[in-house]
Design a protein around this motif. Structure first.
Motif, PDB file in Angstrom:
ATOM      1  N   UNK A 194      39.921  51.060  42.247  1.00  0.00           N
ATOM      2  CA  UNK A 194      41.593  50.811  42.986  1.00  0.00           C
ATOM      3  C   UNK A 194      41.385  48.828  42.713  1.00  0.00           C
ATOM      4  N   UNK A 195      40.509  48.753  42.829  1.00  0.00           N
ATOM      5  CA  UNK A 195      40.636  47.392  42.353  1.00  0.00           C
ATOM      6  C   UNK A 195      42.325  47.141  40.697  1.00  0.00           C
ATOM      7  N   UNK A 196      42.401  48.314  40.739  1.00  0.00           N
ATOM      8  CA  UNK A 196      43.274  48.191  39.741  1.00  0.00           C
ATOM      9  C   UNK A 196      44.289  48.662  40.042  1.00  0.00           C
ATOM     10  N   UNK A 250      38.815  42.304  51.324  1.00  0.00           N
ATOM     11  CA  UNK A 250      40.329  41.185  51.209  1.00  0.00           C
ATOM     12  C   UNK A 250      39.929  40.362  49.933  1.00  0.00           C
ATOM     13  N   UNK A 251      40.600  39.710  49.364  1.00  0.00           N
ATOM     14  CA  UNK A 251      41.053  39.022  48.271  1.00  0.00           C
ATOM     15  C   UNK A 251      41.183  37.823  49.065  1.00  0.00           C
ATOM     16  N   UNK A 276      37.755  35.337  49.549  1.00  0.00           N
ATOM     17  CA  UNK A 276      37.863  34.387  48.905  1.00  0.00           C
ATOM     18  C   UNK A 276      37.848  32.885  50.012  1.00  0.00           C
ATOM     19  N   UNK A 277      37.733  33.198  51.225  1.00  0.00           N
ATOM     20  CA  UNK A 277      37.611  31.764  52.290  1.00  0.00           C
ATOM     21  C   UNK A 277      36.101  31.744  52.046  1.00  0.00           C
ATOM     22  N   UNK A 316      39.649  30.636  41.874  1.00  0.00           N
ATOM     23  CA  UNK A 316      39.166  31.621  42.802  1.00  0.00           C
ATOM     24  C   UNK A 316      39.114  32.400  43.191  1.00  0.00           C
ATOM     25  N   UNK A 317      39.400  33.895  41.849  1.00  0.00           N
ATOM     26  CA  UNK A 317      38.686  34.817  41.775  1.00  0.00           C
ATOM     27  C   UNK A 317      37.478  34.840  41.953  1.00  0.00           C
TER      28      UNK A 317
END
Length: 1024
Positions: free
Chosen positions: A146-148, A165-166, A170-171, A188-189
């Protein structure tokens, strides 16, 4: 952050899962890098094409865990993909699995903070990895696919609901000081699927779980295309999934799978296909997985599926085009077998190509064994040969190994059908494929050649496949050897011979043939084939090799004749060289004696004649079929001997039309009681004799040279004559009574009466030409008469009076075209046109001189003394009108030129009007206007096919030319205006001449005469 669970117990909240993962990353930033790299590899790996397959696989796993047929609904709404499935809902273990790389609820939870989890990044959970009977696949991409297309995936279920959630990940990572440097280094990845978050929601009615995917920019079109192209055959690899609904743009496409024994019916909306499916399951030995990751070592179960489409009659229909391995997600591993294979081969890091090794080797052998079982389970059909691996370059390493293993299994399996229904299925090594096999040929050899395959399994295009299987091929030489010494009833031999109808003749030279007396001929050459009316027993007593009649019935006879056997019929005996020699020598031998009597060294001449006539009667030989029979010596009425072809049958119709004594007369005593057809066949005349030749120069008939010249005159100049075989009538010059002779000639065959084609030109046949040019109708030649129905020639030619059959034979002219076809006829027509005693039909006069000019072009023709200027008027001098505006100025009669004034003037040696009249316009125009401004010009332009009339026209109040002669119109030069008196007729003529459309002058005049009616006239023009 919540306290950790005791060791070995799974965390139950998303907060606890996040805490433990973040703690593991903080303790070892390398683990963070590994997880982030793993997800990044997935996104870069281009797994968008696997997304729907992985979602379907997860739905199938959920259905398998619930024990009920599964259903999946895929719906694209705006920029959101929704995937709802039935089956077991998401539980705590499932939540942990979604957040655990290389771990799955299908094999039990793995602590996401453990060394195993952190050290083994890879495909995400739900990768289709599970035990046989519930889930499928082993080493796929899984939920991580699904990440694609999305970095905010969520799963809502009637059990647990979770989201990823990306941004939130990230937070969370940014709050861990030890990871600040890693986060900055990766711009940030973060690994999205490692940190789950709680969410709320309810799946649609009737579904247990729904995956919600907000799509990334640019992913909508990709997902839309994938939904539109969803392959129904995916359900073959997911037996737990019974239905998939694809909702796209308000339309629902439904794909279902209905198992029925060994087959599965796939329905895609209103289209249904049937597949033969074979599944095999097992467990790999632990030793084979010793060098594999711990995740794989824990799961040794395997399942593989072969699927082959069937046609409406249940026959195999091998797939076309390149195939790839499915697991069930299709990868990049190419296969050449035309069958779909779904198998859990171990994949490399790219999740697309198979890794070599002991696991792959073991699964290759299992797949090959299952493939052989699939083939042997199918009903025998020649299409199965297309399933045999091709011999040659493989598509890849796995394909090469699989093809070798499959071929090995097929060669050791008894699956080839025998032509003999009493024989069991054949091992390829014991099978025989017949070259150029046909159904009748194989049927005849069944029981003679053991192991013979059916004819449609022995086709030449399949020879490479049969050779690869080790099937022996048998040629015609093997067939001949196999039937030597075989004792079979005559009907069997007839069937065998008939089946060899189109076989190579040389290879059958030694084919045995059973004879009527019980012997066997060792070859067909020289064998005699009995006719129905032939006394076989009498001929056999002479020791002749007569074939057993029942063995030569139907097509068998044709085959044996082609192989050198001779028909044992009266006609064959009659054509024996010895018989012909005796006939051709009979007259010389008969002359050796003073009177009919025995020959010193041969049969009596009359006995020979009677024997030949009997053979001819038995053979039914038609007259003229054997021209040499006409040399048979027969007794004539004067007590001598003469060739049959020079004798007339007593009392025949021909005897009454020839000059007395022109030909000999057959002895009435000899003729009495003889078969009349046989006498005619040997050449005795009761009608006109026919002679045949391949070249006219070989014909010995009256005036043949004149006929050849007449034919050559009709050929286009420079055309070499290519004569077909010619049939002519003999003795026409001997006729004394034409009234009685013509009906006899009219009754002759069409090939004698009809015309002859030389190349592309049709010329009169000899008989027709001779009769047309001879005074056979009341002392007149038919080529100087017309057909009674030829009304167009009335006044020029007298009608021919005869019966319809005789008229058809003589073919008197029906039209001017008939006369023009012959140069002599054309010259005769030219002469008759100048005869004042004759008249001409008006429609003929309009074009006849033009037609004559064309027909006589290039020939030396003397111009006539008089020419016809009207239907009943001829004059010695006239003019040919070539410029229509000059007509008012010509004071001599005008010859109708039919639109070809120059050629007609040359033919008739007459001047053209333009050569005798010189004049110019002498009046001044009242006005000069553009043609386009003349009322009616638009319709005139349309009738000429123009948008607008170009140029100008000068309108005179009174148009005069030299000498003060008033005319209606006069053409201008190329750039100057045409002169008219303004009347519609003059305008129409001037415009028609200007545009080279003289025949259209009346329609153009009509346009100028009624400009107010242009619309109505245009409507009439549009009527077809």
């Amino acid at each position: 952050m919540a306290a950790p669970h005791p060791a070995g117990s799974p965390p139950t909240t998303t907060a606890e899962l996040r805490r433990r993962v973040l703690a593991a990353w903080a303790d070892s930033p390398a683990r963070f890098r590994e997880d982030a790299n793993a997800e990044e590899d997935l996104v870069r790996g281009g797994y968008r094409d696997r997304l729907l397959v992985e979602l379907a696989q997860n739905a199938a796993d959920a259905a398998a865990r619930s024990g009920q047929p599964g259903r999946l609904r895929l719906e694209l709404t705006g920029d959101r993909l929704r995937a709802a499935n039935t089956g077991a809902p998401l539980d705590d273990a499932g939540v942990q699995a979604l957040a655990t790389l290389r771990a799955s609820a299908k094999r039990g939870p793995v602590d996401p903070g453990s060394a195993e989890s952190a050290a083994a990044p890879g495909a995400g959970p739900g990768a289709g990895e599970g035990p046989v009977g519930g889930t499928v696949g082993r080493f796929g991409v899984g939920f991580a696919a699904v990440l694609a297309v999305s970095d905010e995936p969520a799963v809502v279920s009637r059990g647990r609901s979770v989201r990823f959630s990306a941004a939130d990940t990230r937070a969370a990572v940014a709050a861990v000081g030890a990871l600040a440097g890693e986060l900055a280094a990766r711009d940030g990845a973060v690994p999205v699927l490692r940190l789950p978050f709680d969410t709320t929601g309810t799946p649609p009615e009737g579904f247990a779980t729904e995956v919600l995917l907000p799509l990334l920019p640019g992913a909508v079109d990709v997902v839309r295309a994938a939904l539109a192209q969803l392959d129904p055959a995916l359900l073959l690899a997911l037996p737990a999934l019974a239905r998939v609904d694809v909702v796209l743009d308000g339309h629902t496409r439904t794909v279902t799978a209905a198992p029925d024994g060994a087959t599965v019916r796939l329905t895609d909306d209103d289209r249904t296909t049937t597949w033969q499916v074979l599944r095999r399951s097992g467990e790999l030995p632990a030793g084979l997985l010793a060098d594999r990751p711990v995740e794989e070592r824990c799961r040794r179960d395997w399942t593989l599926t072969w699927a082959l489409p069937l046609d409406d009659e249940g026959h195999p229909r091998p797939l076309t085009g390149a195939q790839v391995l499915h697991a069930p997600t299709h990868g990049d591993e190419p296969l050449s077998l035309p069958v779909r294979l779904v198998a859990p081969f171990p994949l490399g890091p790219d999740r697309r190509r198979v890794l070599p090794g002991p696991v792959t080797d073991a699964l290759v052998q299992e797949a090959a064994a299952a493939f052989a079982d699939l083939v042997t389970a199918l009903s025998p059909d020649p299409a199965l040969l297309r399933l045999v691996p091709p011999v040659g370059l493989a598509a890849g390493e796995l394909d090469a190994a699989l093809c070798r293993a499959v071929l090995d299994r097929l060669t050791r399996s008894a699956w080839l059908p025998a032509a003999d229904p009493e024989e069991p299925a054949l091992l390829p090594a014991r099978a025989v494929a017949l070259d150029d096999a046909t159904g009748p040929r194989v049927a005849a050899l069944t029981g003679v050649l053991p192991g013979l395959l059916p004819h449609d399994w022995s086709r030449r295009p399949d020879a490479p496949v049969l050779r690869a299987l080790g099937v022996r091929r048998a040629g015609l030489a093997d067939v001949v050897e196999a039937v030597r010494g075989v004792r079979r009833p005559p009907a069997w031999w007839a069937g065998l011979f008939a089946s060899l109808e189109h076989a190579d003749r040389d290879e059958l030279a030694a084919l045995p043939v059973p004879l009527a007396d019980g012997r066997t001929a060792q070859r067909p050459a020289g064998v005699l084939l009995a006719d129905d009316g032939l006394p076989v027993a009498r001929l056999a007593a002479l020791g002749l090799p007569i074939a057993e009649p029942a063995a030569t019935a139907g097509a068998a006879r044709r085959v044996l004749e082609r192989l050198g056997a001779r028909p044992a019929i009266a006609a064959a005996v009659l054509e024996d060289p010895a018989v012909r020699a005796a006939v051709e020598d009979s007259l010389d031998r008969a002359d050796e004696v003073d009177a009919p009597g025995p020959w010193q060294d041969g049969p009596d001449p009359e006995e020979l004649a009677a024997t030949v006539l009997a053979l001819v009667a038995a053979a039914g030989t038609p007259a003229g079929a054997l021209p040499w029979l006409a040399e048979l010596a027969l007794p004539d009425a004067d007590g001598g001997w003469a060739p049959a072809g020079e004798l007339v049958l007593p009392g025949s119709p021909l005897e009454g039309v020839l000059e007395p004594g022109a030909l000999g007369r057959l002895d009435p005593r000899f003729a009495a009681g003889r078969d009349g057809d046989a006498l005619r066949a040997v050449g005795v005349l009761d009608g006109f004799a026919l002679v045949r030749a391949d070249d006219p120069e070989e014909l010995d008939v009256d005036r043949v040279g004149e006929w050849v010249d007449a034919c050559l005159d009709r050929l286009p100049a420079g055309t070499p004559p290519g004569w077909p075989p010619v049939v002519a009538v003999r003795d026409l010059e001997l006729v004394a009574d034409w009234d009685r002779a013509l009906p006899l000639l009219a009754a002759l065959p069409a090939q004698v009466r009809d015309d002859v084609r030389i190349g592309d030109t049709l010329v009169p046949g000899y008989l027709r030409w001779w009769l047309r040019t001879s005074p056979v109708l009341g002392g007149r030649c038919p080529d100087r008469l017309r057909h009674p129905d030829a009304h167009s020639l009335q006044g020029l030619y007298e009608p021919a009076e005869a019966s319809p059959a005789v008229l058809d034979l003589l073919a008197p002219a029906r039209s001017v075209a008939d006369l023009l076809a012959d140069p002599d006829g054309a010259e005769e027509l030219l002469t008759r046109l100048g005869d004042p005693r004759r008249t001409v039909q008006p429609d003929v006069l309009r074009t006849v001189y033009r037609a004559l000019a064309e027909a006589l072009h290039g020939l030396e023709v003397s111009p006539p003394a008089r020419v016809r200027v009207d239907v009943d008027r001829v004059v010695p001098d006239a003019v040919v009108l070539d410029a229509p505006w000059l007509q008012p100025l010509v004071d001599q009669p005008l010859v109708p030129a039919g639109g070809a004034p120059g050629p007609v003037a040359d033919l008739l040696d007459l001047p053209l009007a333009s050569e005798t009249v010189q004049a110019r316009v002498t009046s001044r125009p009242a006005r000069v206007v553009p043609w386009a401004d003349v009322p009616g010009a638009s319709l005139a332009a349309a009738r000429l096919g123009l948008r607008e009339l170009p140029g100008q026209v000068a309108v005179h109040t009174r148009l005069t030319v030299t000498g003060g002669v008033e005319v209606g119109w006069w053409p201008g030069d190329a750039d100057g205006p045409d002169a008219t008196d303004g009347t519609p007729a003059a305008l129409g003529r001037a415009l028609a001449w200007r545009h080279g459309r003289w025949p259209s002058r009346q329609t153009l005049a009509e346009a100028f005469a009624a400009p107010d009616a242009a619309g109505a006239l245009a409507a009439e023009d549009a009527v077809d």
